[in-house]
Design a protein around this motif. Structure first.
Motif, mmCIF file in Angstrom:
data_model
loop_
_atom_site.group_PDB
_atom_site.id
_atom_site.type_symbol
_atom_site.label_atom_id
_atom_site.label_comp_id
_atom_site.label_asym_id
_atom_site.label_seq_id
_atom_site.Cartn_x
_atom_site.Cartn_y
_atom_site.Cartn_z
ATOM 1 N N PRO A 6 0.835 -1.198 0.000
ATOM 2 C CA PRO A 6 0.000 0.000 0.000
ATOM 3 C C PRO A 6 0.871 1.249 0.000
ATOM 4 O O PRO A 6 2.016 1.232 0.457
ATOM 5 C CB PRO A 6 -0.784 -0.110 1.305
ATOM 6 C CG PRO A 6 0.105 -0.905 2.200
ATOM 7 C CD PRO A 6 0.883 -1.833 1.313
ATOM 8 N N SER A 7 0.318 2.319 -0.525
ATOM 9 C CA SER A 7 1.022 3.592 -0.574
ATOM 10 C C SER A 7 0.054 4.705 -0.177
ATOM 11 O O SER A 7 -1.033 4.814 -0.750
ATOM 12 C CB SER A 7 1.553 3.836 -1.982
ATOM 13 O OG SER A 7 2.075 5.129 -2.095
ATOM 14 N N ASN B 232 -3.862 3.091 -8.759
ATOM 15 C CA ASN B 232 -3.503 4.414 -8.264
ATOM 16 C C ASN B 232 -4.750 5.209 -7.912
ATOM 17 O O ASN B 232 -5.783 5.081 -8.551
ATOM 18 C CB ASN B 232 -2.702 5.188 -9.320
ATOM 19 C CG ASN B 232 -1.342 4.596 -9.545
ATOM 20 O OD1 ASN B 232 -0.679 4.197 -8.601
ATOM 21 N ND2 ASN B 232 -0.929 4.525 -10.790
ATOM 22 N N ASN B 233 -4.632 6.042 -6.894
ATOM 23 C CA ASN B 233 -5.698 6.954 -6.476
ATOM 24 C C ASN B 233 -7.013 6.210 -6.232
ATOM 25 O O ASN B 233 -8.058 6.560 -6.785
ATOM 26 C CB ASN B 233 -5.870 8.078 -7.506
ATOM 27 C CG ASN B 233 -6.695 9.228 -6.968
ATOM 28 O OD1 ASN B 233 -6.953 9.328 -5.776
ATOM 29 N ND2 ASN B 233 -7.121 10.102 -7.863
ATOM 30 N N PHE C 280 -4.400 7.168 -1.994
ATOM 31 C CA PHE C 280 -4.149 5.809 -1.532
ATOM 32 C C PHE C 280 -4.007 4.927 -2.762
ATOM 33 O O PHE C 280 -4.878 4.927 -3.628
ATOM 34 C CB PHE C 280 -5.304 5.321 -0.653
ATOM 35 C CG PHE C 280 -5.181 3.888 -0.232
ATOM 36 C CD1 PHE C 280 -4.132 3.474 0.570
ATOM 37 C CD2 PHE C 280 -6.109 2.966 -0.645
ATOM 38 C CE1 PHE C 280 -4.020 2.154 0.957
ATOM 39 C CE2 PHE C 280 -6.008 1.637 -0.268
ATOM 40 C CZ PHE C 280 -4.958 1.230 0.536
ATOM 41 N N SER C 281 -2.911 4.189 -2.856
ATOM 42 C CA SER C 281 -2.651 3.322 -3.999
ATOM 43 C C SER C 281 -2.214 1.947 -3.506
ATOM 44 O O SER C 281 -1.750 1.799 -2.376
ATOM 45 C CB SER C 281 -1.554 3.914 -4.885
ATOM 46 O OG SER C 281 -1.930 5.178 -5.355
ATOM 47 N N LEU C 282 -2.367 0.935 -4.376
ATOM 48 C CA LEU C 282 -1.959 -0.431 -4.057
ATOM 49 C C LEU C 282 -1.133 -0.999 -5.198
ATOM 50 O O LEU C 282 -1.431 -0.761 -6.364
ATOM 51 C CB LEU C 282 -3.175 -1.339 -3.875
ATOM 52 C CG LEU C 282 -3.905 -1.301 -2.561
ATOM 53 C CD1 LEU C 282 -5.139 -2.184 -2.617
ATOM 54 C CD2 LEU C 282 -3.010 -1.729 -1.432
ATOM 55 N N LEU C 283 -0.128 -1.775 -4.841
ATOM 56 C CA LEU C 283 0.697 -2.482 -5.814
ATOM 57 C C LEU C 283 0.714 -3.956 -5.439
ATOM 58 O O LEU C 283 1.034 -4.304 -4.309
ATOM 59 C CB LEU C 283 2.125 -1.931 -5.819
ATOM 60 C CG LEU C 283 3.143 -2.685 -6.667
ATOM 61 C CD1 LEU C 283 2.795 -2.571 -8.151
ATOM 62 C CD2 LEU C 283 4.537 -2.176 -6.408
ATOM 63 N N LEU C 284 0.331 -4.805 -6.373
ATOM 64 C CA LEU C 284 0.388 -6.250 -6.205
ATOM 65 C C LEU C 284 1.494 -6.754 -7.110
ATOM 66 O O LEU C 284 1.456 -6.555 -8.313
ATOM 67 C CB LEU C 284 -0.946 -6.892 -6.583
ATOM 68 C CG LEU C 284 -1.019 -8.405 -6.483
ATOM 69 C CD1 LEU C 284 -0.936 -8.838 -5.030
ATOM 70 C CD2 LEU C 284 -2.300 -8.908 -7.101
ATOM 71 N N THR D 181 -5.715 25.655 -10.881
ATOM 72 C CA THR D 181 -6.426 25.437 -12.158
ATOM 73 C C THR D 181 -5.967 24.179 -12.889
ATOM 74 O O THR D 181 -6.216 24.016 -14.069
ATOM 75 C CB THR D 181 -6.305 26.643 -13.120
ATOM 76 O OG1 THR D 181 -4.965 26.775 -13.557
ATOM 77 C CG2 THR D 181 -6.783 27.928 -12.461
ATOM 78 N N TYR D 182 -5.278 23.242 -12.206
ATOM 79 C CA TYR D 182 -4.839 21.995 -12.821
ATOM 80 C C TYR D 182 -5.275 20.836 -11.926
ATOM 81 O O TYR D 182 -4.653 20.571 -10.895
ATOM 82 C CB TYR D 182 -3.313 21.991 -12.983
ATOM 83 C CG TYR D 182 -2.762 20.727 -13.598
ATOM 84 C CD1 TYR D 182 -2.804 20.527 -14.960
ATOM 85 C CD2 TYR D 182 -2.209 19.740 -12.801
ATOM 86 C CE1 TYR D 182 -2.311 19.369 -15.522
ATOM 87 C CE2 TYR D 182 -1.706 18.586 -13.343
ATOM 88 C CZ TYR D 182 -1.760 18.391 -14.709
ATOM 89 O OH TYR D 182 -1.271 17.243 -15.255
ATOM 90 N N LYS D 183 -6.376 20.186 -12.292
ATOM 91 C CA LYS D 183 -6.898 19.086 -11.481
ATOM 92 C C LYS D 183 -6.198 17.790 -11.808
ATOM 93 O O LYS D 183 -5.789 17.555 -12.928
ATOM 94 C CB LYS D 183 -8.398 18.922 -11.709
ATOM 95 C CG LYS D 183 -9.186 20.047 -11.125
ATOM 96 C CD LYS D 183 -10.629 19.693 -11.008
ATOM 97 C CE LYS D 183 -11.335 20.885 -10.409
ATOM 98 N NZ LYS D 183 -12.341 20.547 -9.504
ATOM 99 N N THR D 184 -6.066 16.949 -10.792
ATOM 100 C CA THR D 184 -5.498 15.627 -11.002
ATOM 101 C C THR D 184 -6.554 14.728 -11.627
ATOM 102 O O THR D 184 -7.743 14.994 -11.555
ATOM 103 C CB THR D 184 -5.031 15.008 -9.681
ATOM 104 O OG1 THR D 184 -6.139 14.949 -8.797
ATOM 105 C CG2 THR D 184 -3.917 15.816 -9.072
ATOM 106 N N ILE D 185 -6.114 13.668 -12.250
ATOM 107 C CA ILE D 185 -7.054 12.738 -12.898
ATOM 108 C C ILE D 185 -7.246 11.546 -12.015
ATOM 109 O O ILE D 185 -6.363 11.019 -11.441
ATOM 110 C CB ILE D 185 -6.525 12.304 -14.270
ATOM 111 C CG1 ILE D 185 -6.423 13.521 -15.166
ATOM 112 C CG2 ILE D 185 -7.406 11.247 -14.885
ATOM 113 C CD1 ILE D 185 -5.797 13.248 -16.511
#
Length: 70
Positions: A12-13, A54-55, A35-39, A66-70
């Motif tokens: 987890p991240s 991710n996310n 919050f992200s996960l890597l398997l 004025t720059y939103k994350t995806i």
């Protein structure tokens, strides 16, 4: 060694960025939390695979003004 058992790792991240201020627009930007996960699956020394999410919290805050994350 081919006799080694398969190995699976779950990582987890958590990423947090606190309140920020935009010098360009003069606005306060709210905190970010991701919050992200890597398997990770290691079949052998030569063969592995991974799956990354991710996310997971689906945060859609502004990374920069004025720059939103995806």
């Amino acid at each position: 060694d081919q006799n080694q058992p398969d190995e699976i790792k779950l990582s987890p991240s958590f990423n947090y960025t606190g309140d920020r201020f935009s010098n360009i627009t003069g606005l306060d930007l709210s905190p970010l939390f991701y919050f992200s996960l890597l398997l990770d699956y290691n079949y052998s020394k030569q063969l592995s695979a991974y799956f990354q999410l991710n996310n997971i919290t689906n945060s859609k805050k502004e990374l920069f003004s004025t720059y939103k994350t995806i």
